[in-house]
Scaffold this active site. Structure first.
Site, PDB file in Angstrom:
ATOM      1  N   ILE A 462       0.835  -1.210   0.000  1.00 36.19           N
ATOM      2  CA  ILE A 462       0.000   0.000   0.000  1.00 36.19           C
ATOM      3  C   ILE A 462       0.865   1.253   0.000  1.00 36.19           C
ATOM      4  O   ILE A 462       0.406   2.330   0.340  1.00 36.19           O
ATOM      5  CB  ILE A 462      -0.973  -0.013   1.196  1.00 36.19           C
ATOM      6  N   THR A 464       3.970   0.818   1.375  1.00 35.67           N
ATOM      7  CA  THR A 464       4.873   0.482   2.462  1.00 35.67           C
ATOM      8  C   THR A 464       6.215  -0.043   1.961  1.00 35.67           C
ATOM      9  O   THR A 464       7.178  -0.079   2.717  1.00 35.67           O
ATOM     10  CB  THR A 464       4.211  -0.613   3.303  1.00 35.67           C
ATOM     11  N   THR A 591      13.040   2.451   2.795  1.00 35.24           N
ATOM     12  CA  THR A 591      11.575   2.472   2.812  1.00 35.24           C
ATOM     13  C   THR A 591      11.043   2.506   4.243  1.00 35.24           C
ATOM     14  O   THR A 591       9.996   3.102   4.502  1.00 35.24           O
ATOM     15  CB  THR A 591      11.008   1.259   2.052  1.00 35.24           C
ATOM     16  N   GLN A 595       8.382   5.123   6.022  1.00 40.13           N
ATOM     17  CA  GLN A 595       7.176   4.770   6.766  1.00 40.13           C
ATOM     18  C   GLN A 595       7.122   5.495   8.110  1.00 40.13           C
ATOM     19  O   GLN A 595       6.082   6.005   8.512  1.00 40.13           O
ATOM     20  CB  GLN A 595       7.121   3.259   7.014  1.00 40.13           C
ATOM     21  N   GLU A 662       3.026   1.591  11.930  1.00 41.36           N
ATOM     22  CA  GLU A 662       2.161   2.319  12.861  1.00 41.36           C
ATOM     23  C   GLU A 662       2.923   3.211  13.828  1.00 41.36           C
ATOM     24  O   GLU A 662       2.490   4.307  14.154  1.00 41.36           O
ATOM     25  CB  GLU A 662       1.307   1.355  13.707  1.00 41.36           C
TER      26      GLU A 662
END
Ligand code: FES
Ligand code: FES
Lengths: 698, 173
Positions: A462, A464, A591, A595, A662
């Site tokens: 998505i 990520t 990456t 995030q 998260e």
């Protein structure tokens, strides 16, 4: 067993980068299909009630209209539990904006216009949308993750609070937030013969497949879902929503013609879930030495009458601090509103705003530096489970962050630093997120004599970086170079995968791939170490993790912020954010950093901007666009620094990863709120921190 | 419903097509010509995902009606460099990981390319110091200038802190 990192840990450019920067990566709605039709939805114009009459005459007569869909001609779907998905099955209206029909036409312009020609008469009923503590019908939600109970209690909180020399008792609120991925939810649905094909923007093709199969009572093999690229999701694309069902119902009316359906930005505010607002009360009691003796955290939130969803805001609290007397309590009110859903760090994002704001207030009340106060109350074993942590580096993150941020020598006095009309302050907050693994993932690995490995798993990317990071995991699992890996994801034609959600992707999918790699090695050994001419193929499921019952597994972090608040108008600018995280092994530093950075910026956005304003008279969000629902833009963001500490955790999974999607948002809003207090002396306990809340300071 | 014929030159190729007068340039590109490089994020001028060069200037193509741009030249992110190659701005975006999902990215890149030209031509922004850029001189693009001038392109993945150095690297060249 643990795999040896060779490809993991290397900062690799995204494999799909070139396709994305040219705009040639095709998202769901962009897949080439023959003779498409376009669907535009008809939505309910009352909050609750029933449809007394629908007149589709004018719409049907419009040239180019192929079908008008209402509850009268829609396929009857099975009575599955998720009420959010049971649309067009009766004349009932459950919330304003609910799908009650749609027009399918040769062009999107015709479909949209024709919907405006449908006349609907309603019998309206009064609606119930008020969230407050005194409601008699507040209920305890079902668990979201089975290991985390909704209510917890230990010791005698009330007695400990009553006798504590220092006390904080405050209520904090967070706002209704909408995910607003820049790619709206989009679908192309085709019904051919006896099966569906969907191109769809989703965090999990298998979840969509299961829901559609259940609703239409089809074998899962008759529902194919393809989702190669997803233009952002943040939770809104985790569970199937009514848009998928509407597209499927429309496709049933026009066999063999692909039906294209994209939600408008306005519809995104009522159709695909949201982070529910919370009202949270936190009570802390400390002794004279700054040690917590009592900690109570309660949260009430809305859900819809159609389907329960709980933002488990108090979930992180029993993980964070050692206090002998503790209590957490979650309550829900079921209202006539759209159904909320998971949104980036569901629970922790809201809950840690409250807890970490309260911790700042308590540090000040105890006369302690907020970092020192947190370190004093760090838990050695998990306070609720009583288990040791597989690794816990909260203190290391706080210390490392303090050093990098330049925390030492900070004068805690609020409201005294002023430069050129701006009040300046700094703040800190802790972050945590559990290491989650979702059940049900399988992976297939094929190898040919050319030593190329095809890895198949219906996982999602998505944004990520799954395409890249999971290839790195597969390379190390197989002990080969990443160039030898050919990863295939995003299609139900591949082995089943759990959703991309809860920062569980690499843990769940990676563990399945490691297991398949082990099997492949065994197979190879059986063939004398050489790949046979026709290749080898193995499939394996994610194995159980034997350490789960012996260790508590959580990621931690420390968030720092420096803000300026304009002394006259109360404008808040975040000049810099700095985060230090302990997230186990980092698979792709490039990456993963993005995030974490994205999470921290979304935390800034949550702190200062985001609020879907709900009008109780009409029972709807009135800020239904990106002008009135502001998300952080480039000019809102200052310098953002992301760091992590080396953390070697052999228990979490074979990769040693804890997930990074998260935790970047967790605590970010509290760090900013704490910095605003340091700058101005005003404690804002209600998000977002808008100018009006700071005017007394000015 | 009224249909009209228009000509558009898109990424170097001439097209003649019949469109509904309600069709935006964005929908003409995506739904009629199959060029899905510009993205639809909001369809009303608030996100920038649909940014293209229209006769050389960056515009939100969702706000432009195709019928009003008969004969126009359109450049999308797919047309900034020949097929299979990258424009240097695109290479900078990859190097700095200035995106995640990639959905805002073609718009960001077209916007950034146009923005460099605007600054070079001396166009001031809201954060440009009084007097700077006037009289034909280029505006120096510091981070605040880049942030301001790129704020019409929202990124929900929030890659901003990577977009700024990506664009700054190009601005230095
Ligand atoms: S789609 Fe054009 S600005 Fe959002
Ligand atoms: S990269 Fe996802 S919205 Fe910008």
């Amino acid at each position: 067993m643990t795999i040896t990192p060779r490809a993991m840990g290397v900062a690799v450019d995204r494999f799909d980068g070139a396709a994305k920067v040219r705009g040639e990566a095709r998202y769901a709605y962009e897949q080439p299909v023959d003779r498409p039709l376009y669907l535009y939805p008809l939505t309910a114009a009352v909050a609750t009630g029933r449809i007394a009459d629908i007149d589709c005459g004018a719409a049907s007569a419009e040239p180019g209209v192929v079908a008008v869909l209402t509850y009268r001609n829609a396929t009857r779907t099975a009575a599955i539990e998720d009420g959010e998905l049971r649309i067009l099955q009766s004349d009932e209206v459950a919330f304003r904006g609910q799908f009650i029909g749609g027009v399918v036409a040769e062009t999107s312009e015709i479909a949209r216009h024709a919907v405006s020609l449908v006349r609907v008469d309603y019998e309206e009923r009064p609606h119930d949308v008020e969230l407050r503590e005194g409601r008699g019908d507040l209920r305890v939600p079902r668990e979201v993750q089975p290991i985390f109970p909704m209510d917890t209690a230990e010791g005698d909180v009330d007695a400990a609070l009553a006798s504590a020399p220092v006390r904080v008792d405050q209520t904090y609120t967070t706002a209704w937030n909408n995910h607003n991925p820049i790619e709206p939810h989009t679908t192309i649905a085709t019904w051919t013969g006896d099966r569906f094909t969907f191109y769809l923007s989703t965090q999990g093709v298998n979840g969509i497949q299961a829901a559609v199969a259940a609703l239409f009572e089809l074998g899962p093999d008759r529902v194919r879902v393809i989702s190669p690229y997803v233009g952002g999701a943040f939770g809104s694309k985790a569970r199937p929503h009514a848009d998928v069902v509407l597209a499927a119902l429309a496709a049933r009316l026009v066999p063999d013609r692909p039906v294209k359906f994209a939600l408008t930005r306005q519809q995104m505010f009522s159709q695909v879930g949201y982070r529910p607002p919370t009202v949270q009360r936190v009570r802390l009691g400390a002794d004279a030495g700054g040690r917590l003796v009592a900690l109570a955290h309660e949260s009430i939130e809305p859900t819809s009458k159609l389907q329960e969803f709980a933002e488990h805001s108090t979930r992180a609290t029993p993980t964070m601090y050692a206090a002998p007397n503790r209590r957490t309590r979650q309550r829900l009110a079921a209202l006539d509103v759209p159904t909320p859903t998971i949104m980036r760090a569901p629970g922790e994002a809201s809950g840690m705003f409250a807890l970490e704001s309260a911790m700042d207030e308590m540090a000040i009340a105890c006369g302690l530096d907020p970092i020192e106060f947190r370190i004093r109350n760090d838990a050695q074993r998990h306070p609720h489970f009583g288990l040791p942590f597989s690794s816990r580096n909260l203190v290391a993150c706080l210390r490392e962050g303090a050093r990098r941020f330049g925390w030492d020598g900070r004068d805690p006095t609020p409201g005294i630093r002023r430069t050129a009309g701006w009040l300046v302050g700094t703040g800190v907050a802790a972050a945590t997120y559990p290491v989650l693994r979702l059940p049900g993932s399988m992976a297939t690995i094929r190898v040919g004599p050319d030593e190329r490995y095809t890895v198949l798993i219906a996982a999602a990317d998505i944004g990520t970086g799954t395409w890249t990071a999971l290839s790195q995991v597969a390379a190390d699992a197989l002990g080969v170079r990443v160039e030898q890996i050919d990863l295939r994801i995003g299609d139900t034609a591949y082995p089943k995968a759990s959703n991309e959600g809860g920062s569980s992707g690499i843990t769940s999918w990676g563990s399945a791939i490691c297991e398949a790699a082990d099997r492949l090695r065994d197979e190879l050994a059986r063939h004398g170490g050489a790949v046979p001419a026709d290749g080898l193929e193995v499939t394996a499921a994610m194995p159980e993790n034997p350490h789960i019952s012996r260790y508590a597994m959580h990621a931690f972090g420390a968030q720092f912020a420096e803000v300026r608040v304009h002394a006259e108008i109360g404008e808040v600018r975040v000049r810099r954010q700095l985060g230090v995280f302990a997230v186990g092994r980092v698979v792709n530093p490039k990456t993963a950093r993005s995030q974490l950075l994205g999470g921290m910026t979304m935390g800034l956005s949550m702190a200062l901007h985001e609020q879907s304003v709900f009008d109780p008279r009409f029972a709807q969000v009135v800020t239904q666009d990106l002008a009135t629902y502001h998300i952080a833009s480039n000019a809102d963001v200052g310098a953002v620094e992301v760091h992590w500490i080396d953390e070697d955790d052999p228990y979490v999974n074979p990769m040693g990863t804890k997930g990074v999607g998260e935790i970047g948002i967790v605590g970010a809003a509290a760090a900013i709120a704490n910095a605003v207090h340091h700058a101005t002396g005003v404690r804002v306990r209600d998000l977002p921190i808008t100018l009006d809340k700071l005017l007394p300071a000015a | 419903m009224v249909d009209v014929e228009v000509s558009l030159r898109v990424d170097g190729t001439d097209h003649r097509l019949t469109v509904d007068t309600r069709t935006s340039v964005l929908d003409a590109l995506r739904e009629r010509l199959g060029n899905t490089s510009p993205k639809k994020g909001c369809d009303h001028g608030q996100c920038g995902a649909c940014t293209v060069l229209l006769d050389g200037r960056r515009v939100n193509s969702c706000l432009a009606l195709a019928v009003a741009h008969d004969g126009a030249t359109v450049v999308t992110a797919a047309g900034l460099a020949p097929a299979g190659q990258l424009h240097p701005m695109q290479a900078c975006f990859i190097r700095h990981d200035a995106f995640q999902c990639g959905y805002c990215t073609p718009g960001q890149i077209v916007s950034a390319v146009a923005m460099l030209a605007e600054a070079a031509a001396g166009w001031p922004s809201a954060v440009t110091a009084d007097g700077a850029g006037r009289g034909g001189g280029a505006v120096v693009l510091d981070d605040d200038e880049i942030r301001e001038r790129m704020s019409g392109n929202l990124c929900r993945c929030a890659a901003y802190a990577n977009i700024v150095p990506a664009v700054a690297e190009m601005a230095r060249r």
